[in-house]
Motif scaffolding. Structure first.
Motif, PDB file in Angstrom:
ATOM      1  N   LEU A 180       0.819  -1.210   0.000  1.00 35.53           N
ATOM      2  CA  LEU A 180       0.000   0.000   0.000  1.00 35.53           C
ATOM      3  C   LEU A 180       0.857   1.267   0.000  1.00 35.53           C
ATOM      4  O   LEU A 180       0.752   2.131   0.864  1.00 35.53           O
ATOM      5  CB  LEU A 180      -0.956   0.010   1.189  1.00 35.53           C
ATOM      6  N   LEU A 181       1.718   1.352  -1.019  1.00 32.45           N
ATOM      7  CA  LEU A 181       2.540   2.555  -1.192  1.00 32.45           C
ATOM      8  C   LEU A 181       2.151   3.264  -2.475  1.00 32.45           C
ATOM      9  O   LEU A 181       1.783   2.629  -3.469  1.00 32.45           O
ATOM     10  CB  LEU A 181       4.028   2.218  -1.251  1.00 32.45           C
ATOM     11  N   TYR A 182       2.292   4.581  -2.481  1.00 30.65           N
ATOM     12  CA  TYR A 182       2.024   5.390  -3.667  1.00 30.65           C
ATOM     13  C   TYR A 182       3.121   6.442  -3.814  1.00 30.65           C
ATOM     14  O   TYR A 182       3.484   7.130  -2.855  1.00 30.65           O
ATOM     15  CB  TYR A 182       0.668   6.078  -3.536  1.00 30.65           C
ATOM     16  N   GLN A 183       3.664   6.539  -5.015  1.00 31.00           N
ATOM     17  CA  GLN A 183       4.680   7.531  -5.360  1.00 31.00           C
ATOM     18  C   GLN A 183       5.847   7.498  -4.364  1.00 31.00           C
ATOM     19  O   GLN A 183       6.200   8.507  -3.737  1.00 31.00           O
ATOM     20  CB  GLN A 183       4.059   8.934  -5.402  1.00 31.00           C
ATOM     21  N   GLY A 488      -9.700   1.753  -7.386  1.00 30.13           N
ATOM     22  CA  GLY A 488      -9.929   1.158  -6.072  1.00 30.13           C
ATOM     23  C   GLY A 488      -8.790   1.474  -5.106  1.00 30.13           C
ATOM     24  O   GLY A 488      -9.018   1.719  -3.913  1.00 30.13           O
ATOM     25  N   PHE A 489      -7.563   1.483  -5.615  1.00 31.69           N
ATOM     26  CA  PHE A 489      -6.403   1.814  -4.780  1.00 31.69           C
ATOM     27  C   PHE A 489      -6.488   3.249  -4.280  1.00 31.69           C
ATOM     28  O   PHE A 489      -6.269   3.523  -3.086  1.00 31.69           O
ATOM     29  CB  PHE A 489      -5.119   1.609  -5.586  1.00 31.69           C
ATOM     30  N   TYR A 490      -6.808   4.203  -5.172  1.00 31.14           N
ATOM     31  CA  TYR A 490      -6.905   5.601  -4.751  1.00 31.14           C
ATOM     32  C   TYR A 490      -7.985   5.784  -3.693  1.00 31.14           C
ATOM     33  O   TYR A 490      -7.814   6.575  -2.749  1.00 31.14           O
ATOM     34  CB  TYR A 490      -7.186   6.510  -5.951  1.00 31.14           C
ATOM     35  N   ARG A 491      -9.076   5.058  -3.844  1.00 30.99           N
ATOM     36  CA  ARG A 491     -10.147   5.171  -2.858  1.00 30.99           C
ATOM     37  C   ARG A 491      -9.722   4.583  -1.512  1.00 30.99           C
ATOM     38  O   ARG A 491     -10.009   5.155  -0.459  1.00 30.99           O
ATOM     39  CB  ARG A 491     -11.403   4.493  -3.385  1.00 30.99           C
TER      40      ARG A 491
END
Length: 553
Positions: A180-183, A488-491
């Motif tokens: 669950l990592l982003y950027q 779904g990930f962004y939410r």
């Protein structure tokens, strides 16, 4: 030995250890060692040349040249190469020796070799076992992944490169063992976080740099074992939760960047290394001028790999030994001047896209073959007599001892990793007669085209119908779509929909990393001389390891 690079005119040195290595890896034919001469290009130009044979991210839809099935490939439709799908490429009915040709002593080796490349089928992608991960390249053992390259053992990950053993990560580069990592860039063992760089063992963090074992931190730099911090200020849990709700993302990003610029930088990321120079090295011994290696030993001018041994001028060489001027050659032994060779190959020179083969010279797309020259089969005795003649001819025209030239690469320059580390304009590439392929984005079949600036800021205001829209990138004006899993990930992460095309997001992450180049200059605190990836004219304050740890701890 002092030399001048014949491409960029930069002066560079050949050390005695280098000369010993060239002699060590020089191949033996018919009892005689064919000595490899010192290179004529500087280390940077040698790296650039290798990288032009590695297209990781530019993918196209086309048809298999044999069975006509629709496939995803690193070669676009309409070019002259024969491109085979996975099933046709690995079929026992495909024998690349059928395309073999006699060596012609009156013509250059390069001319004949690239004629063979144009005639012999090439693989559509470089992938291993995968499940529901068609749009991945240079990748193995991924499940439910999309637009992934040079990444292994991941699940439900998208738009990432150099991602390993991770789950539900989006837009990450050089990230290991995370979820669950982003950027995020150059981080490992992190959870539920976004916009991290150089972080370890962090969870529920946002906009953090060089933080270790932190939780619930926002906009922090250089922190260790902290919780409930904002912009390096220690808060109570109640204060943290209250301030967190009222922090505009744009404001925190700006303040974080100002704080990050003030943080002294460690001269290089070297962890448990011995007699090694470079950056992002872990548990390495005698690794000189190397980058992004783990457990490497006795390597020089190498990058990307786990446990390579005794290699020089190589890129993407996990588990390999005695390789020289080669790229994308995992678990191989004694290869020189090769590109994209599958594991368990050995004693190859000037080979491309070959699998589990031994004792071959100038071959393309072979599979479990030996004693072949330009894909033509020979006996061992014939092979050992002919190869020295070819090498003698190559010596005369300056080909022996040099990697494949850039001009005939099967990829356009801007399709390859070379463009990331040695960016060029179309005009600059064309002047050198290097191929260039213009982007030809077609608006996908959508119900709506929307400028990214018109997207709602809050993820709760993004409708499901966005999956049927095309978004125009704010920076490049290129259209891109959002896939269902990505939404779904962004939410889940409570993140806004991105305003930039995936390629632009990737470019900006790569720009956050230092170049694969070393400079000598003194520590800003104690004046000890360092070898660092921070150029002397950069604004950061750079410390040697001792001064850095004194500052952080």
């Amino acid at each position: 030995m002092q030399k001048t690079c014949h491409q960029c005119q930069t002066a560079f040195e050949i050390m005695q250890n280098d000369l010993s290595f060239y002699e060590k890896v020089s191949p033996v034919f018919n009892g005689k060692k064919e000595l490899i001469p010192p290179p004529t290009l500087c280390p940077d130009c040698r790296l650039q040349r290798r990288l032009t044979y590695r297209n990781e991210l530019r993918l196209y839809r086309r048809n298999c040249s044999k069975c006509n099935a629709e496939i995803v490939a690193m070669f676009p439709d309409g070019i002259s190469y024969r491109v085979y799908c996975h099933d046709c490429w690995w079929s026992t009915s495909f024998d690349a020796r059928h395309f073999g040709q006699e060596w012609d002593a009156s013509r250059s080796f390069s001319e004949q070799f690239f004629e063979l490349v144009g005639a012999t089928p090439l693989p559509h992608l470089i992938i291993g076992d995968a499940e529901n991960s068609a749009f991945t390249n240079y990748s193995w053992q991924n499940r439910n992944c999309y637009i992934l390259s040079s990444s292994d053992y991941n699940e439900d990950c998208y738009y990432s490169t150099y991602l390993f053993r991770s789950r539900s990560c989006v837009d990450c580069t050089f990230v290991d063992d995370s979820e669950l990592l982003y950027q995020c860039v150059d981080s490992k063992k992190c959870y539920g976080s976004c916009f991290l760089q150089q972080c370890q063992n962090c969870s529920d963090c946002k906009y953090c740099y060089d933080c270790h074992s932190c939780r619930d931190c926002i906009g922090c730099v250089g922190q260790r074992n902290k919780q409930y911090c904002i912009l390096n200020e220690q808060l109570t849990e109640e204060e943290y939760e209250k301030r967190k709700k009222n922090l505009p993302s744009a404001e925190i990003a700006e303040q974080f960047e100002m704080l990050r610029r003030k943080l002294p930088r460690r001269f290089a990321e070297l962890e448990q290394c011995e007699h090694s120079t470079g950056d992002h090295l872990r548990s390495c011994k005698n690794a000189k001028h190397c980058f992004d290696l783990v457990e490497a030993q006795d390597c020089t001018y190498c990058c990307l790999g786990l446990k390579p041994t005794d290699c020089m001028d190589c890129t993407g060489i996990p588990g390999s030994e005695l390789l020289y001027q080669s790229v994308a050659c995992p678990e191989d032994y004694s290869l020189q001047f090769c590109a994209v060779i599958w594991p368990k190959s050995s004693f190859l020179q000037y080979c491309l896209f070959s699998r589990a083969s031994q004792h071959c010279f100038g071959c393309v797309s072979l599979h479990k073959n030996e004693y072949c020259i330009l894909n033509k089969q020979y006996t061992k005795e014939e092979y050992e007599r002919l190869v020295p003649r070819i090498i003698a001819s190559m010596r005369e025209n300056g080909e022996w001892g040099e990697f494949f030239p850039i001009t005939p690469s099967p990829f356009a320059y801007n399709e390859t990793v070379a463009q990331e580390y040695f960016p060029m304009t179309k005009e600059e590439a064309s002047k050198r007669k290097w191929k260039w392929r213009d982007e030809k984005d077609e608006i996908p079949k959508v119900t709506k085209v929307i400028a990214a600036s018109q997207l709602p800021d809050a993820i709760d205001n993004i409708p499901d119908d966005i999956l049927n829209w095309a978004i125009m990138c704010e920076a490049t004006k290129r259209p891109f779509k959002i896939i269902k899993q990505e939404l779904g990930f962004y939410r889940t992460m409570r993140l806004p929909v991105p305003h930039l095309h995936p390629d632009e997001r990737h470019r900006r992450r790569i720009a956050l990393r230092n170049p694969r180049k070393l400079w000598r200059h003194p520590c800003a605190k104690c004046a000890k001389e360092m070898e660092t990836t921070y150029a002397p004219n950069r604004p950061e304050t750079v410390y040697c390891e001792s001064c850095y740890f004194d500052e952080i701890y």
